[in-house]
Design an enzyme around this catalytic site. Sequence first.
Site, PDB file in Angstrom:
ATOM      1  N   TYR A  27      10.695 120.002  13.358  1.00  0.00           N
ATOM      2  CA  TYR A  27      11.545 119.498  12.270  1.00  0.00           C
ATOM      3  C   TYR A  27      13.035 119.563  12.591  1.00  0.00           C
ATOM      4  CZ  TYR A  27       7.273 119.513   9.513  1.00  0.00           C
ATOM      5  OH  TYR A  27       6.009 119.244   9.060  1.00  0.00           O
ATOM      6  N   HIS A 104       9.555 110.486   6.605  1.00  0.00           N
ATOM      7  CA  HIS A 104       9.049 111.717   7.224  1.00  0.00           C
ATOM      8  C   HIS A 104       9.920 112.014   8.432  1.00  0.00           C
ATOM      9  CE1 HIS A 104       5.481 111.539   4.732  1.00  0.00           C
ATOM     10  NE2 HIS A 104       5.433 110.246   5.009  1.00  0.00           N
TER      11      HIS A 104
HETATM   12  C1  DHK Z   1       6.943 117.100   6.211  1.00  0.00           C
HETATM   13  C2  DHK Z   1       5.928 117.924   5.865  1.00  0.00           C
HETATM   14  O1  DHK Z   1       6.178 119.025   5.167  1.00  0.00           O
HETATM   15  C3  DHK Z   1       4.539 117.702   6.288  1.00  0.00           C
HETATM   16  O2  DHK Z   1       3.617 118.149   5.321  1.00  0.00           O
HETATM   17  C4  DHK Z   1       4.282 116.239   6.632  1.00  0.00           C
HETATM   18  C5  DHK Z   1       6.694 115.790   6.843  1.00  0.00           C
HETATM   19  C6  DHK Z   1       5.363 115.709   7.550  1.00  0.00           C
HETATM   20  C7  DHK Z   1       7.880 115.335   7.682  1.00  0.00           C
HETATM   21  O3  DHK Z   1       7.699 114.983   8.854  1.00  0.00           O
HETATM   22  O4  DHK Z   1       8.987 115.286   7.156  1.00  0.00           O
HETATM   23  O5  DHK Z   1       3.005 116.115   7.226  1.00  0.00           O
END
Ligand code: DHK
Length: 152
Positions: A27, A104
């Site tokens: 992330y 996402h």
């Molecule tokens: C964020 C999440 O919390 C996951 O549950 C998803 C998403 C993906 C993201 O890529 O921002 O699967």
Amino acid sequence: MPVNPPLIVVLNGPNLNMLGVREPEKYGTATLDDVEALCAEAAEEFGLAIDFRQTNSEGELVTWVQECRGRAAGIIINPAGYTTTSIALLDALLLTELPVIEVHITNIHRREEFRHHSYVSKAATGVICGLGISGYALAMRAMAELVGEDED
Ligand code: DHK
């Protein structure tokens, strides 16, 4: 700059308050405050106003989506973990009759199979995934076109 800039509501689902410390290899290291700042900057560039929010609660997210009807010009949403589970969120997005962009941070299609199916996509005008937090700024640009604030 228009007198009344169209309002874009940017909604973030569960665990996105933990951006920056949460699985940074997937992330990234930017925080949710950084995402908000990015959205605010893009909104200003495109002549839009934003209301930026995050919740870990499905019911709160559904209520916030419902409140967009008649109030907002469009919705940008990262439904996070509710993407793959929430028919209630899909139904709420449909009842708003607004343009919706689903974002996402990660490319959900390269990840576990359970992340591939999105109920939210059935209500989305467009979907952006896999481009990190830049996806939010790109969504803001696309939303400006959708609500007719792109010409300058
Ligand atoms: C964020 C999440 O919390 C996951 O549950 C998803 C998403 C993906 C993201 O890529 O921002 O699967």
